[in-house]
Write an enzyme that holds these catalytic residues in place. Structure first.
Site, PDB file in Angstrom:
ATOM      1  N   TYR A  80     -16.807  14.086  12.421  1.00  0.00           N
ATOM      2  CA  TYR A  80     -18.071  14.487  13.120  1.00  0.00           C
ATOM      3  C   TYR A  80     -18.454  14.821  14.170  1.00  0.00           C
ATOM      4  O   TYR A  80     -17.903  13.949  15.290  1.00  0.00           O
ATOM      5  CB  TYR A  80     -18.956  12.999  12.481  1.00  0.00           C
ATOM      6  CG  TYR A  80     -20.244  13.185  12.675  1.00  0.00           C
ATOM      7  CD1 TYR A  80     -20.956  14.220  11.847  1.00  0.00           C
ATOM      8  CD2 TYR A  80     -20.992  12.466  13.824  1.00  0.00           C
ATOM      9  CE1 TYR A  80     -22.728  14.090  12.233  1.00  0.00           C
ATOM     10  CE2 TYR A  80     -22.003  12.726  14.395  1.00  0.00           C
ATOM     11  CZ  TYR A  80     -22.990  13.264  13.810  1.00  0.00           C
ATOM     12  OH  TYR A  80     -23.583  13.673  13.943  1.00  0.00           O
ATOM     13  N   ASP A 162     -33.138  16.849  10.282  1.00  0.00           N
ATOM     14  CA  ASP A 162     -32.795  17.299  11.098  1.00  0.00           C
ATOM     15  C   ASP A 162     -33.422  18.901  11.309  1.00  0.00           C
ATOM     16  O   ASP A 162     -34.379  19.011  13.245  1.00  0.00           O
ATOM     17  CB  ASP A 162     -31.394  17.561  11.222  1.00  0.00           C
ATOM     18  CG  ASP A 162     -30.894  16.710  11.049  1.00  0.00           C
ATOM     19  OD1 ASP A 162     -31.622  15.244  10.421  1.00  0.00           O
ATOM     20  OD2 ASP A 162     -29.867  16.558  10.861  1.00  0.00           O
ATOM     21  N   GLU A 389     -25.604  16.334  -1.717  1.00  0.00           N
ATOM     22  CA  GLU A 389     -26.204  16.471  -0.680  1.00  0.00           C
ATOM     23  C   GLU A 389     -27.803  16.509  -1.211  1.00  0.00           C
ATOM     24  O   GLU A 389     -29.104  15.857  -0.769  1.00  0.00           O
ATOM     25  CB  GLU A 389     -25.576  16.019   0.123  1.00  0.00           C
ATOM     26  CG  GLU A 389     -26.679  16.057   2.095  1.00  0.00           C
ATOM     27  CD  GLU A 389     -25.965  16.413   2.945  1.00  0.00           C
ATOM     28  OE1 GLU A 389     -24.730  17.241   3.043  1.00  0.00           O
ATOM     29  OE2 GLU A 389     -26.368  16.231   4.033  1.00  0.00           O
TER      30      GLU A 389
HETATM   31  C1  GLC Z   1     -28.039  14.540   7.966  1.00  0.00           C
HETATM   32  C2  GLC Z   1     -29.116  14.631   7.806  1.00  0.00           C
HETATM   33  C3  GLC Z   1     -29.496  12.753   7.647  1.00  0.00           C
HETATM   34  C4  GLC Z   1     -28.630  11.780   7.377  1.00  0.00           C
HETATM   35  C5  GLC Z   1     -27.406  12.321   7.361  1.00  0.00           C
HETATM   36  C6  GLC Z   1     -26.544  11.651   6.630  1.00  0.00           C
HETATM   37  O1  GLC Z   1     -28.055  14.471   9.568  1.00  0.00           O
HETATM   38  O2  GLC Z   1     -30.574  15.399   8.373  1.00  0.00           O
HETATM   39  O3  GLC Z   1     -31.323  12.721   7.269  1.00  0.00           O
HETATM   40  O4  GLC Z   1     -29.742  10.616   7.334  1.00  0.00           O
HETATM   41  O5  GLC Z   1     -27.296  13.743   7.644  1.00  0.00           O
HETATM   42  O6  GLC Z   1     -26.768  11.577   5.405  1.00  0.00           O
END
Ligand code: GLC
Length: 418
Positions: A80, A162, A389
């Protein structure tokens, strides 16, 4: 219990890293703030002890000043970006320095109610209530220092949405120069066409650098911020969380009651000022540009989750329009908006967590004819495409990461009585 409910539980167990649940392996290998709140509610449908652990582990990331960071890096992972070195915060365990929508108090109240062991529930809530209260005081002091009720986010990641087109105007002012080399990992896990664009990423990282230079000090961050939005989603979630905290305060923290009451009144008043009659939905507000956000998004339905029912019928009509045009409910952006993109993350796709909060809100407002299809679509999408997701609102296909924790948690919440 159905096979699919069993599969949802298996996803939570599979993503359990010992007291916290990663959103999904590889793409999101740490503990995310609002994901964990939803996931705790999911765990609470079958394992209350584990639900309390999720909350307790998140709170280990809470800072002295009360903030609960958006990511807690409990254990290293190299899949990440941006990792702990880019954030450069001083906290242990390591964490980011920005926040995420404060669903936690609402989740904690739900876990409290769901726990069959009443003595344990009382003890756990007594231990965490002061942390929740400190966090809500932080929101008011750090993000609404002038007491206007317009609580600010300072980074699009703080909204949890985001790359929403609601941020396009405000983000266009943010420089896209960075000193940190950008080594994206996300596009190694899922198709680039589903993710934010390169320029979005440069701006996201530029903001991180600005706040790192502020030493992550809340007051300096607020005053220096090149991006400052009153996000209707965050405000509605905070308002709901304050109401949940107030409901718990009699039993667990009577001294907080007055403060919570003042904050609720201020916030509820500010939310009402964000209603847009023309679009039939609430809109976020750019606090630097002093203008409403350019796009209407699914966050605009969340005041219903917070108990703001004045415009519920108009919102039900708006939702029906959006769903008819897209195919499924609830597209994250108005499908008639030029910024709408069916597959690109928060610019169109359906997210189970937003659907669940919207469904709860419409139902509580007496708008069953909106709540029922939202809930039915959410179930059908998951049953048809798996625990993705997010989902394409036109075709219903699953997209982004697979075996996603919060999608599994929402499935458990939606089907808990069947
Ligand atoms: C992305 C999403 C966010 C979420 C994260 C982990 O960044 O936009 O809302 O918390 O992923 O799932």
């Amino acid at each position: 219990m159905t096979d699919r409910q069993e599969a949802a539980r298996a996803i939570l167990r599979g993503n359990d890293r010992g007291g916290y649940t990663v959103p999904t392996a590889r793409l999101y290998p740490f503990q995310w703030n609002w994901d964990s709140a939803f996931v705790a509610m999911g765990w609470a449908t079958f394992d209350a002890e584990r639900a309390w652990a999720e909350i307790g582990t998140l709170l280990r990331g809470q800072w002295e000043d009360g903030r609960i960071p958006h990511i807690v890096f409990h254990a290293p992972a190299d899949t990440y970006f941006p990792g702990p070195a880019v954030w450069g915060t001083a906290h242990t365990p390591r964490s980011s320095g920005i926040v995420q929508p404060p669903v936690l108090a609402s989740a904690a109240r739900r876990v409290f109610t769901a726990d069959p062991d009443r003595a344990r529930a009382e003890a756990r809530m007594a231990a965490i209530f002061p942390h929740l209260a400190a966090n809500h005081r932080w929101w008011a002091a750090a993000r609404d220092p002038d007491g206007t009720g317009l609580v600010a986010i300072l980074h699009p990641w703080e909204s949890g949405m985001d790359n929403s087109p609601a941020w396009d105007g405000a983000m266009a002012r943010v420089p896209d120069a960075t000193t940190t080399p950008i080594v994206r990992r996300d596009t190694g896990h899922v198709a680039a066409a589903m993710r934010p664009r390169e320029q979005d990423y440069r701006r996201f990282i530029h903001l991180v650098e600005v706040y790192r230079t502020c030493g992550w000090e809340a007051e300096r961050m607020y005053r220096t911020a090149p991006f400052r939005m009153a996000d209707i989603g965050t405000m509605a979630i905070l308002l709901r969380a304050e109401r949940d905290l107030l409901a718990l305060a009699d039993r667990f923290g009577a001294a907080e009651r007055d403060g919570i009451g003042v904050r609720i009144a201020r916030l509820a008043d500010a939310v009402e000022r964000m209603w847009d009659g023309g679009r039939g939905v609430y809109l976020s507000r750019d606090l630097i540009g002093a203008a409403p956000a350019p796009a209407a998004t699914s966050a605009g339905f969340l005041p219903l989750w917070a108990g703001c029912y004045e415009h519920a019928a108009e919102m039900a009509a708006t939702l029906a329009r959006w769903s008819a045009r897209a195919g499924f409910a609830v597209p994250s952006t108005d499908p008639a908006d030029p910024g709408f993109e069916a597959l690109r993350y928060w610019r169109g796709p359906i997210w189970a967590v937003v659907n669940w909060m919207s469904g709860e809100g419409f139902a509580a407002a007496g708008q069953g004819k909106a709540a029922d299809p939202v809930r039915a679509d959410t179930r059908a999408l998951i049953e048809g495409a798996g625990f993705a997701e997010y989902f394409d609102p036109v075709t219903g296909a699953g997209a982004g990461g697979a075996s996603f924790s919060w999608t599994a948690a929402i499935y458990l919440l939606l089907t808990r009585d069947s």
